[in-house]
Design a protein around this motif. Structure first.
Motif, PDB file in Angstrom:
ATOM      1  N   PHE A 136      12.712  55.027  50.583  1.00  0.00           N
ATOM      2  CA  PHE A 136      13.748  54.662  49.618  1.00  0.00           C
ATOM      3  C   PHE A 136      14.190  55.942  48.915  1.00  0.00           C
ATOM      4  O   PHE A 136      13.380  56.613  48.262  1.00  0.00           O
ATOM      5  N   ALA A 137      15.442  56.328  49.103  1.00  0.00           N
ATOM      6  CA  ALA A 137      15.980  57.572  48.533  1.00  0.00           C
ATOM      7  C   ALA A 137      17.008  57.249  47.460  1.00  0.00           C
ATOM      8  O   ALA A 137      17.837  56.356  47.636  1.00  0.00           O
ATOM      9  N   CYS A 138      16.939  57.991  46.368  1.00  0.00           N
ATOM     10  CA  CYS A 138      17.876  57.812  45.258  1.00  0.00           C
ATOM     11  C   CYS A 138      18.318  59.168  44.735  1.00  0.00           C
ATOM     12  O   CYS A 138      17.488  60.062  44.542  1.00  0.00           O
ATOM     13  N   ILE A 139      19.598  59.293  44.489  1.00  0.00           N
ATOM     14  CA  ILE A 139      20.120  60.426  43.731  1.00  0.00           C
ATOM     15  C   ILE A 139      20.831  59.811  42.539  1.00  0.00           C
ATOM     16  O   ILE A 139      21.834  59.104  42.690  1.00  0.00           O
ATOM     17  N   ILE A 140      20.264  60.032  41.372  1.00  0.00           N
ATOM     18  CA  ILE A 140      20.810  59.496  40.128  1.00  0.00           C
ATOM     19  C   ILE A 140      20.978  60.660  39.167  1.00  0.00           C
ATOM     20  O   ILE A 140      20.004  61.345  38.838  1.00  0.00           O
ATOM     21  N   LYS A 141      22.220  60.881  38.739  1.00  0.00           N
ATOM     22  CA  LYS A 141      22.569  62.029  37.906  1.00  0.00           C
ATOM     23  C   LYS A 141      22.096  63.300  38.611  1.00  0.00           C
ATOM     24  O   LYS A 141      22.529  63.584  39.694  1.00  0.00           O
ATOM     25  N   ASN A 142      21.201  64.048  38.044  1.00  0.00           N
ATOM     26  CA  ASN A 142      20.750  65.293  38.666  1.00  0.00           C
ATOM     27  C   ASN A 142      19.335  65.197  39.224  1.00  0.00           C
ATOM     28  O   ASN A 142      18.695  66.212  39.453  1.00  0.00           O
ATOM     29  N   ASN A 143      18.869  63.988  39.457  1.00  0.00           N
ATOM     30  CA  ASN A 143      17.509  63.787  39.943  1.00  0.00           C
ATOM     31  C   ASN A 143      17.512  63.169  41.336  1.00  0.00           C
ATOM     32  O   ASN A 143      18.296  62.263  41.619  1.00  0.00           O
ATOM     33  N   VAL A 144      16.608  63.655  42.189  1.00  0.00           N
ATOM     34  CA  VAL A 144      16.447  63.124  43.541  1.00  0.00           C
ATOM     35  C   VAL A 144      15.064  62.480  43.620  1.00  0.00           C
ATOM     36  O   VAL A 144      14.053  63.133  43.338  1.00  0.00           O
ATOM     37  N   TYR A 145      15.050  61.216  43.997  1.00  0.00           N
ATOM     38  CA  TYR A 145      13.807  60.464  44.113  1.00  0.00           C
ATOM     39  C   TYR A 145      13.606  60.021  45.561  1.00  0.00           C
ATOM     40  O   TYR A 145      14.557  59.599  46.222  1.00  0.00           O
ATOM     41  N   ILE A 146      12.395  60.141  46.050  1.00  0.00           N
ATOM     42  CA  ILE A 146      11.999  59.574  47.329  1.00  0.00           C
ATOM     43  C   ILE A 146      10.834  58.635  47.039  1.00  0.00           C
ATOM     44  O   ILE A 146       9.822  59.059  46.457  1.00  0.00           O
ATOM     45  N   ASN A 147      10.999  57.367  47.404  1.00  0.00           N
ATOM     46  CA  ASN A 147       9.985  56.346  47.124  1.00  0.00           C
ATOM     47  C   ASN A 147       9.575  56.351  45.654  1.00  0.00           C
ATOM     48  O   ASN A 147       8.400  56.296  45.318  1.00  0.00           O
TER      49      ASN A 147
END
Length: 102
Positions: free
Chosen positions: A29-40
């Motif tokens: 599960f990948a997310c780019i929200i504002k200036n943050n990149v999240y994986i899982n």
């Protein structure tokens, strides 16, 4: 395209290849929200707003499970690396090989 953007900014010619690490794999599960990149749901990288303090970088936002042929490719060793933080997931057919440290 990403290749033309890189060439336009003199970062990489159309005949050169990028080398990046696979941070997100199919099913992650990948997310780019504002200036943050999240994986899982884990913060793995931050994105910059500009590449030189002046010229803006493309801002994308999304949250999705990576498809069976998608990867998030990044290099967190270089703060201003142009990678999936700015152009999103990469399809497997765009990856030309695997680099192995020897």
């Amino acid at each position: 395209s990403v290749a033309h953007y890189l060439e336009q900014h003199h970062w990489l010619s159309l005949h050169e290849n990028m080398v990046k690490f696979a941070f997100g794999l199919p099913g992650d599960f990948a997310c780019i929200i504002k200036n943050n990149v999240y994986i899982n749901h884990h913060l793995v990288a931050r994105r910059l707003n500009t590449y030189d303090g002046i010229h803006p970088l493309k801002a994308i936002s999304f949250c999705e499970t990576l498809a069976s042929n998608q990867y998030m490719l990044m290099s967190t060793r270089v703060a201003n690396s142009y990678d999936s933080r700015y152009f999103g997931p990469v399809s497997r057919h765009q990856i030309i090989g695997e680099m192995i440290l020897i």
